[in-house]
Structure formats: structure tokens, C-alpha cells
Design an enzyme around this catalytic site. Structure first.
Site, PDB file in Angstrom:
ATOM      1  N   CYS A   1       0.840  -1.181   0.000  1.00 39.39           N
ATOM      2  CA  CYS A   1       0.000   0.000   0.000  1.00 39.39           C
ATOM      3  C   CYS A   1       0.888   1.249   0.000  1.00 39.39           C
ATOM      4  O   CYS A   1       1.977   1.250   0.574  1.00 39.39           O
ATOM      5  CB  CYS A   1      -0.935   0.103   1.200  1.00 39.39           C
ATOM      6  SG  CYS A   1      -2.015  -1.312   1.384  1.00 39.39           S
TER       7      CYS A   1
ATOM      8  N   ARG B   1       3.363  -0.108  -5.113  1.00 37.68           N
ATOM      9  CA  ARG B   1       3.150  -0.713  -3.797  1.00 37.68           C
ATOM     10  C   ARG B   1       1.810  -1.438  -3.695  1.00 37.68           C
ATOM     11  O   ARG B   1       1.493  -2.018  -2.657  1.00 37.68           O
ATOM     12  CB  ARG B   1       3.216   0.369  -2.714  1.00 37.68           C
ATOM     13  CG  ARG B   1       4.532   1.116  -2.703  1.00 37.68           C
ATOM     14  CD  ARG B   1       4.505   2.222  -1.691  1.00 37.68           C
ATOM     15  NE  ARG B   1       4.561   1.695  -0.350  1.00 37.68           N
ATOM     16  CZ  ARG B   1       5.678   1.498   0.331  1.00 37.68           C
ATOM     17  NH1 ARG B   1       6.831   1.818  -0.199  1.00 37.68           N
ATOM     18  NH2 ARG B   1       5.648   1.000   1.533  1.00 37.68           N
TER      19      ARG B   1
ATOM     20  N   TRP C   1      -2.889  -2.574  -1.602  1.00 33.56           N
ATOM     21  CA  TRP C   1      -2.627  -3.985  -1.852  1.00 33.56           C
ATOM     22  C   TRP C   1      -3.355  -4.710  -0.723  1.00 33.56           C
ATOM     23  O   TRP C   1      -2.998  -4.578   0.448  1.00 33.56           O
ATOM     24  CB  TRP C   1      -1.130  -4.275  -1.813  1.00 33.56           C
ATOM     25  CG  TRP C   1      -0.806  -5.676  -2.222  1.00 33.56           C
ATOM     26  CD1 TRP C   1      -0.694  -6.146  -3.498  1.00 33.56           C
ATOM     27  CD2 TRP C   1      -0.552  -6.795  -1.368  1.00 33.56           C
ATOM     28  NE1 TRP C   1      -0.386  -7.489  -3.483  1.00 33.56           N
ATOM     29  CE2 TRP C   1      -0.292  -7.906  -2.190  1.00 33.56           C
ATOM     30  CE3 TRP C   1      -0.524  -6.969   0.010  1.00 33.56           C
ATOM     31  CZ2 TRP C   1      -0.010  -9.174  -1.687  1.00 33.56           C
ATOM     32  CZ3 TRP C   1      -0.235  -8.226   0.514  1.00 33.56           C
ATOM     33  CH2 TRP C   1       0.018  -9.316  -0.333  1.00 33.56           C
TER      34      TRP C   1
ATOM     35  N   ASN D   1      -0.939   1.905   5.792  1.00 36.72           N
ATOM     36  CA  ASN D   1      -0.120   0.869   5.166  1.00 36.72           C
ATOM     37  C   ASN D   1       0.367  -0.026   6.285  1.00 36.72           C
ATOM     38  O   ASN D   1       0.927   0.455   7.268  1.00 36.72           O
ATOM     39  CB  ASN D   1       1.065   1.529   4.436  1.00 36.72           C
ATOM     40  CG  ASN D   1       2.130   0.536   4.036  1.00 36.72           C
ATOM     41  OD1 ASN D   1       1.834  -0.632   3.786  1.00 36.72           O
ATOM     42  ND2 ASN D   1       3.364   0.993   3.971  1.00 36.72           N
ATOM     43  N   GLY D   2       0.146  -1.342   6.157  1.00 36.74           N
ATOM     44  CA  GLY D   2       0.601  -2.260   7.203  1.00 36.74           C
ATOM     45  C   GLY D   2      -0.543  -3.126   7.687  1.00 36.74           C
ATOM     46  O   GLY D   2      -1.558  -3.283   6.993  1.00 36.74           O
TER      47      GLY D   2
ATOM     48  N   GLU E   1      14.901 -18.347 -11.353  1.00 36.16           N
ATOM     49  CA  GLU E   1      14.492 -16.976 -11.685  1.00 36.16           C
ATOM     50  C   GLU E   1      13.674 -16.962 -12.980  1.00 36.16           C
ATOM     51  O   GLU E   1      12.683 -16.241 -13.099  1.00 36.16           O
ATOM     52  CB  GLU E   1      15.743 -16.085 -11.802  1.00 36.16           C
ATOM     53  CG  GLU E   1      15.533 -14.697 -12.377  1.00 36.16           C
ATOM     54  CD  GLU E   1      14.618 -13.797 -11.559  1.00 36.16           C
ATOM     55  OE1 GLU E   1      14.135 -14.213 -10.499  1.00 36.16           O
ATOM     56  OE2 GLU E   1      14.357 -12.672 -12.021  1.00 36.16           O
TER      57      GLU E   1
ATOM     58  N   LYS F   1       9.919 -15.522 -13.160  1.00 37.77           N
ATOM     59  CA  LYS F   1       9.577 -14.422 -14.066  1.00 37.77           C
ATOM     60  C   LYS F   1       8.400 -14.814 -14.941  1.00 37.77           C
ATOM     61  O   LYS F   1       7.458 -14.053 -15.128  1.00 37.77           O
ATOM     62  CB  LYS F   1      10.811 -14.118 -14.922  1.00 37.77           C
ATOM     63  CG  LYS F   1      11.051 -12.702 -15.259  1.00 37.77           C
ATOM     64  CD  LYS F   1      11.837 -11.913 -14.258  1.00 37.77           C
ATOM     65  CE  LYS F   1      11.191 -11.822 -12.903  1.00 37.77           C
ATOM     66  NZ  LYS F   1      12.005 -11.226 -11.896  1.00 37.77           N
TER      67      LYS F   1
ATOM     68  N   GLU G   1       5.085 -15.137 -12.885  1.00 36.76           N
ATOM     69  CA  GLU G   1       4.523 -13.932 -12.268  1.00 36.76           C
ATOM     70  C   GLU G   1       3.903 -12.984 -13.280  1.00 36.76           C
ATOM     71  O   GLU G   1       2.956 -12.274 -12.945  1.00 36.76           O
ATOM     72  CB  GLU G   1       5.540 -13.243 -11.351  1.00 36.76           C
ATOM     73  CG  GLU G   1       6.449 -12.208 -11.928  1.00 36.76           C
ATOM     74  CD  GLU G   1       7.378 -11.566 -10.884  1.00 36.76           C
ATOM     75  OE1 GLU G   1       8.565 -11.466 -11.176  1.00 36.76           O
ATOM     76  OE2 GLU G   1       6.922 -11.142  -9.806  1.00 36.76           O
TER      77      GLU G   1
ATOM     78  N   HIS H   1      14.678 -37.404 -10.363  1.00 38.95           N
ATOM     79  CA  HIS H   1      14.181 -37.754  -9.028  1.00 38.95           C
ATOM     80  C   HIS H   1      12.707 -37.374  -8.857  1.00 38.95           C
ATOM     81  O   HIS H   1      12.227 -37.267  -7.742  1.00 38.95           O
ATOM     82  CB  HIS H   1      15.043 -37.094  -7.953  1.00 38.95           C
ATOM     83  CG  HIS H   1      16.462 -37.543  -8.011  1.00 38.95           C
ATOM     84  ND1 HIS H   1      16.870 -38.788  -7.599  1.00 38.95           N
ATOM     85  CD2 HIS H   1      17.574 -36.938  -8.508  1.00 38.95           C
ATOM     86  CE1 HIS H   1      18.163 -38.932  -7.807  1.00 38.95           C
ATOM     87  NE2 HIS H   1      18.615 -37.815  -8.365  1.00 38.95           N
TER      88      HIS H   1
ATOM     89  N   LYS I   1       5.016  -4.269  -5.828  1.00 43.10           N
ATOM     90  CA  LYS I   1       6.447  -4.101  -6.026  1.00 43.10           C
ATOM     91  C   LYS I   1       7.213  -4.199  -4.711  1.00 43.10           C
ATOM     92  O   LYS I   1       8.311  -4.720  -4.656  1.00 43.10           O
ATOM     93  CB  LYS I   1       6.696  -2.750  -6.707  1.00 43.10           C
ATOM     94  CG  LYS I   1       8.146  -2.483  -7.060  1.00 43.10           C
ATOM     95  CD  LYS I   1       8.593  -3.351  -8.207  1.00 43.10           C
ATOM     96  CE  LYS I   1      10.047  -3.177  -8.546  1.00 43.10           C
ATOM     97  NZ  LYS I   1      10.557  -4.338  -9.291  1.00 43.10           N
TER      98      LYS I   1
HETATM   99  O1  M6R Z   1      12.382  -5.272  -2.988  1.00 40.91           O
HETATM  100  P1  M6R Z   1      12.945  -6.642  -2.826  1.00 40.91           P
HETATM  101  O2  M6R Z   1      14.102  -6.901  -3.740  1.00 40.91           O
HETATM  102  O3  M6R Z   1      13.303  -6.977  -1.403  1.00 40.91           O
HETATM  103  O4  M6R Z   1      11.778  -7.621  -3.268  1.00 40.91           O
HETATM  104  C1  M6R Z   1      11.907  -9.004  -3.150  1.00 40.91           C
HETATM  105  C2  M6R Z   1      10.832  -9.728  -3.931  1.00 40.91           C
HETATM  106  O5  M6R Z   1       9.567  -9.358  -3.475  1.00 40.91           O
HETATM  107  C3  M6R Z   1      10.919  -9.438  -5.437  1.00 40.91           C
HETATM  108  O6  M6R Z   1      12.169  -9.758  -5.946  1.00 40.91           O
HETATM  109  C4  M6R Z   1       9.838 -10.237  -6.195  1.00 40.91           C
HETATM  110  O7  M6R Z   1      10.122 -11.601  -6.132  1.00 40.91           O
HETATM  111  C5  M6R Z   1       9.738  -9.757  -7.641  1.00 40.91           C
HETATM  112  N1  M6R Z   1       8.358  -9.525  -7.977  1.00 40.91           N
HETATM  113  C6  M6R Z   1      10.251 -10.736  -8.629  1.00 40.91           C
HETATM  114  O8  M6R Z   1      10.178 -10.268  -9.936  1.00 40.91           O
END
Ligand code: M6R
Length: 606
Positions: free
Chosen positions: A2, A27, A74, A98-99, A479, A483, A486, A502, A601
Site C-alpha cells: 500500500c 506498492r 494492496w 499501510n501495514g 528466476e 519471471k 509472475e 528424481h 512491487k
Molecule cells: O524489494 P525486494 O528486492 O526486497 O523484493 C523481493 C521480492 O519481493 C521481489 O524480488 C519479487 O520476487 C519480484 N516480484 C520478482 O520479480
């Protein structure tokens, strides 16, 4: 999660609040809302979904107040509906938050018993009714908020305005970040300095437990004990121009293409070009005598840390313990005396990472962090900051921040290896030279984007995709899968290639594309064996390598050729194709690339 903003201005503030919220949409973007004080009354507009819906609502039904607060959400408690959108309010008070208010259920019961009627399912509304209740006892907003804060449990940042008080806003910070901006006869509040960049660069960061009373003339700040305190104002470097996609269709595309440049910036921050050696800030430790390094992070930043583990163990010969922050924070892990704990975070605000940092600090560890936002909480609570110079990353899917984290980790590896004598001056020069070639190689990888569009056309029909990699390419496989899932919402899993037999090999058939990260390194032949096991079962192989197409010894669905480079730098280089595969597949699927569903984010809740 948020984003919150507040403005005490001399003109109607709705337009500027929207502008500030746009910079905070990273956010969360489940809903947005604004409340202003108009002729002594509180007025608000809210809308489900993206900020543009709120903008449209305000266009149809403007808000005229010169004092206001705004929020982009969020969802944590309650569905992402308009009723649950912030600001929440009573006749007397309006709140953005926020929180998480952890004791909201008991507060809700208590306040309902006293006659308060709740409209939403949120935890935030308990704060509104709590302050309203306190105001009915003593009609003093500062006292009412101070009393209410003492009854709240959890982590939060709050922005509060009051009916009948045109020149007053109260802010409080416990756990979640909050910045105050100083203007000319105007004051601002924001979750970060970027939100306030168009209005002011003079910023005061609230500290843990602070409450701030803002009027147009300035701010009075009180600490957790209620004592009046001075917090310094600093000049922020946050840019007001960040909300700009340039010629790109999405921020993610822009950020992928910025990598050659931002990697150069990050490398030049740590490399003495004339000497061909790394030059890092003093970590305050005898690096020649390190017994272990503990790395912790979340998501993509964790995968960067995993690459760091392979590098540091191989080249600097120091054992590295790494865990996702959400696990390490509760494991009560024993840590070596005077050890180094390293945190990696783009935002520098990730709640789990911050919690582990604080745990490690309590355990007497030296704290270093690789962060992209230098003013963030993680940065401010670290002994040493190793900045990445990626610039603001707006796309929720991390791209350039990841490769800049890798660049910083690569340099750190050389630094530790040099101190321990495991990397000779000649090898250091060779590896530095390899790093300096990365931007050029990255640009070459991006030159033929048509091949990714073509591949995306086929991948977008898949229900499941597997990513394989061995050794240092294993984190890349993880990764790549993250990617892809997501932003395209295609189910994808990353596996260590040797683990395939396995269990996961049971998933292979002609409908499951298998993307293999296989540079010509010392494990290449072993990976090729795994590729052939997949091919033998009808799996469709997409090979990312610097070898020839026939090096896999089987028919390929596609071959993405990466330039020959020093093997040390492969993780930086191979990150680019996996980003482009995910990006073009998501575009093909028609998803919201920059703001994928259910994500935010900056993950500032546990
Ligand atoms: O701001 P941060 O690097 O600490 O965030 C960590 C993860 O939330 C962030 O890398 C998330 O996995 C991304 N959406 C991946 O693309």
C-alpha cells in the site's frame, strides 16, 4: 504494501494526490482513494482497481479540499472492493494506512459494543473508530491519536485528517516507512520520497515509533515515548521523471533494455578502471578471516543471493549460508561470532528481509546490504550499504535490479577472494575484464528480439513450463520460472537439472516445453545428458547457450544463442534471455505486464 500520501496545500490537492499516488502504484493497485477536508467536512472518492478508475471518478465528481490524503491499496484484510478501499472515515476523521493492525478484531468487538458501526472488512477501519472514540472523550486530535496509537498492535504507517481542521494532518510510523516533505507554505506526506519528488526534495524520514503533527508551517515530531524530537531534513535524489516508459510499451521492456547502461553504472561504482581491480567500501571486518557469510532475501533478490553463494564459495572459498528471509527469520539459526550477514533487496523495505536483518544485528553480526533504494529502511539499518545503481524499477517483475544485484555480488566475490588470497591479482584482472564486457554482451543478446516474439507465440499455448539449470545456472532456472509465472500466469518450475530424474521427469510429455540454461561451462556435458533424457520422452527443448544448435544432440523447439563470454559473467548474461522470454510471452497472453495480478512491487507486510 500500500502507498500513502498526504498534502497540506494552498490550492485544491486532489490532482497532486493522484500524481503522487501514481508514483506509489508499485506498492499495490487493488483500489485507490482520496479524502479531503472541504469547508470543515470530510469528503472522499474511492474506486476499485487501478488509479485511472479513481482519476475518472474524481473527473466526474471533483474534490475541492486543500488538505487531503490518498491511498493505493494492496489488499490484506478484505477483498479489493470499493467498500474496502481507503481512506476509511467517520464524520470526524479520515485515515489512510499501510501495514497490518494485528489486534483489529478485538478493537472491532470493543468499539462495536460501544455503538460504532463498521462498513468495511478492513483492519484499518478499527483505527478510524478508535480515534473517533477518543475524540468523543476530548476534542483534541493530537491527544486522540496519541491515545489511539497506544492501543494499536502491529506494523503500520498512518496518515490522518480531521473534520473541522483544515490546517492539520497527523502521521505515525511503526514498522512501515513514512517520509515528510517540506514545501513553501505546504507540507507533504508519503510512503517514500519518490512520491513527493514533483513537489519537494527536502525530506524528513520518520523513525520507528514516531508521530508527526503537520501544518502548512512545518512538522512537529514526537518519538515513541511522546517526547518532542528533531529529525533531520535531507535532500532527496529521487527523480520526479521516473514515470516515463520512453519508447517502450511497458516499464518492464524499458528496464530490460536499460541493463547495459545500469550494469555499467553499478560496475563503475565498484571497479577502479585504471587498476582493473575492485574497490569496495570498508566492510568493517577482516575479510581474510571470514568463517561464514549469511545471505538472506526474498524472491528474485534471493535468487541473486543464490548466484552469490556459488560465486563466493567457488572463488573466495568461504562457506555461504543462504535462506529466504521468511524462513530464516523464524529458524533461530545460530550465527558465527562476528560474522557477516548480507541482505539483498531492490526496495530495501521488504518486511521479511528487514526482520532477518534485525535478528542478525541482535546476534552481533556485521550487516551489509545490497539495495537499490539508498534511503530505504534496510539501507538505513545496515552497517555498510552496497548500492545497486539500477535507477527506479517500476515493473513489478524485477529485471535490471536483479542483474545489478549480481554485478554488486560479483565485485564482492572478488573483494573477498583477494583478501583471502584465493584470487590472485592476475585472476582479479581477468574477472574484472570479463565483467566490463557484460554490458556489450547484454546488448548483443537483445539485438534479435523477433526470436523471443516467435518463441512466445508457442510458449503462450503451454500450460506448464519447466526451466532447468545446473550449478550456477540453477538459480537462473529458478528466476526464469518465477519471471514467467509472475507475469504470464503460466505455471513454471525451475529445477536443478540433475534433480529431474528424481521426480519432475514424470511431468514431461510433448506438451511441456523445457527451457534449459546451458552455457558451455564445466557442467555443460552433464546438462546435455539431462536434455537428452527430456527429448527421449517427447519433451520440447528450448536451449539457451553459447554453443551450436546441434550441441544438445537432439531436435530443439528453439535455440537462443548467447555470445561467448567469460564463464564467471554468465549469470548476468543469461538473465536477459529469461527476462525476454517471460516478457514476450506475457505480452502474447495479454496480461498486465507491469502490474501483474495479486502482486506488489514492495512487500512491506509479512
Ligand atoms: O524489494 P525486494 O528486492 O526486497 O523484493 C523481493 C521480492 O519481493 C521481489 O524480488 C519479487 O520476487 C519480484 N516480484 C520478482 O520479480
Amino acid at each position: 504494501m500500500c502507498g500513502i500520501v498526504g498534502i497540506l496545500g494552498s490550492q485544491p490537492v486532489a490532482h497532486d494526490l493522484i500524481d503522487a499516488l501514481r508514483r506509489l502504484e508499485y506498492r499495490g493497485y487493488d483500489s485507490a482513494g482520496i479524502a479531503t477536508v472541504e469547508n470543515g467536512h470530510l469528503e472522499r472518492r474511492r474506486a476499485e482497481g487501478k488509479l485511472r478508475n479513481l482519476e475518472q471518478r474524481i473527473g466526474e465528481d471533483p474534490l475541492k479540499g486543500k488538505t487531503g490524503i490518498g491511498h493505493t491499496r494492496w489488499a490484506t484484510h478484505g477483498k479489493p472492493t470499493e467498500t474496502n478501499a481507503h481512506p476509511h472515515m467517520s464524520e470526524k476523521v479520515s485515515v489512510v494506512h499501510n501495514g497490518i493492525i494485528e489486534n483489529f478484531r478485538s478493537l472491532r468487538e470493543e468499539l462495536t459494543a460501544k455503538g460504532h458501526v463498521f462498513d468495511s472488512d478492513t483492519d484499518t477501519e478499527a483505527v478510524v473508530h478508535l480515534i473517533t472514540e477518543e475524540l468523543s472523550r476530548a476534542d483534541d486530535p493530537i491527544e486522540a491519536v496519541s491515545e489511539a496509537l497506544q492501543k494499536l498492535e502491529g506494523a503500520f504507517a498512518l496518515g490522518i485528517v480531521f473534520a473541522g481542521h483544515d490546517d492539520l494532518m497527523i502521521a505515525a510510523r511503526r514498522g512501515s516507512p513514512l517520509a515528510i516533505g517540506h514545501g513553501d507554505d505546504a507540507m507533504y506526506l508519503g510512503s517514500d520520497a519518490i512520491a513527493l519528488a514533483p513537489f519537494t526534495n527536502k525530506i524528513t524520514y520518520l523513525e520507528e515509533g514516531d508521530m508527526a503533527v503537520l501544518t502548512r508551517k512545518g512538522a512537529e515530531i514526537f518519538d515513541a515515548e511522546g517526547e518532542k524530537v528533531e529529525r533531520p531534513a535531507v535532500i532527496s535524489q529521487a527523480s520526479s521523471l521516473l514515470v516515463d516508459k520512453g519508447n517502450h510499451r511497458h516499464f518492464m521492456a524499458k528496464e530490460i533494455h536499460e541493463q547495459p547502461e545500469v550494469i555499467s553504472h553499478t560496475l563503475s561504482h565498484y571497479i577502479d578502471m585504471a587498476e582493473g581491480r575492485v574497490d569496495y567500501p570498508d566492510l568493517g571486518l577482516d575479510l581474510s578471516d571470514l568463517s561464514r557469510i549469511t545471505i538472506s532475501a526474498c524472491g528474485t533478490a534471493y535468487y541473486a543471493g543464490l548466484v552469490g553463494k556459488y560465486w563466493i564459495e567457488k572463488y573466495a572459498r568461504v562457506p555461504v549460508e543462504i535462506d529466504v528471509a521468511s524462513e530464516l527469520r523464524y529458524r533461530e539459526a545460530p550465527l558465527p561470532k562476528d560474522g557477516l550477514a548480507l541482505f539483498i533487496s531492490q526496495s530495501g523495505e521488504t518486511a521479511d528481509t528487514l526482520a532477518v536483518l534485525r535478528y542478525c544485528k541482535e546476534q552481533g553480526q556485521r550487516i551489509a546490504s545490497i539495495v537499490n533504494v539508498r534511503t530505504s529502511t534496510i539501507a538505513r539499518e545496515s552497517d555498510v550499504i552496497l548500492p545497486t545503481l539500477a535507477g527506479p524499477e517500476i515493473g513489478v517483475a524485477s529485471t535490471k535490479a536483479f542483474t545489478c544485484q549480481l554485478a554488486a555480488l560479483a565485485g564482492l566475490t572478488l573483494l573477498i577472494g583477494r583478501a583471502r588470497g584465493t584470487i590472485s591479482p592476475e585472476l582479479e584482472q581477468e574477472l574484472v575484464q570479463g565483467l566490463l564486457e557484460v554490458p556489450r554482451h547484454m546488448a548483443e543478446v537483445m539485438a534479435d528480439e523477433a526470436q523471443y516474439e516467435k518463441l512466445a507465440h508457442d510458449l503462450s499455448k503451454a500450460r506448464d513450463v519447466l526451466y532447468l539449470g545446473r550449478g550456477i545456472n540453477y538459480p537462473l532456472a529458478l528466476e526464469g520460472a518465477l519471471k514467467l509465472k509472475e507475469i504470464s500466469y503460466i505455471h513454471a518450475e525451475g529445477y536443478a537439472a540433475g534433480e529431474l530424474k528424481h521426480g519432475p521427469i514424470a511431468l514431461i510429455d510433448e506438451n511441456v516445453p523445457v527451457i534449459v540454461v546451458a552455457p558451455s561451462d564445466d557442467l555443460h556435458d552433464k546438462t546435455v545428458s539431462n536434455v537428452q533424457e527430456v527429448a527421449a520422452r517427447g519433451g520440447k527443448i528450448i536451449l539457451i547457450s553459447n554453443g551450436d544448435e546441434d550441441s544438445a544432440g537432439c531436435e530443439l523447439m528453439a535455440h537462443i544463442r548467447v555470445p561467448d563470454a567469460h564463464p564467471f559473467t554468465n549469470p548476468l548474461l543469461y538473465a536477459v534471455p529469461i527476462q525476454l522470454i517471460a516478457y514476450h510471452t506475457a505480452v502474447q497472453m495479454g496480461t498486465d505486464v507491469d502490474q501483474p495480478r495479486n502482486l506488489a512491487k514492495s512487500v512491506t507486510v509479512e
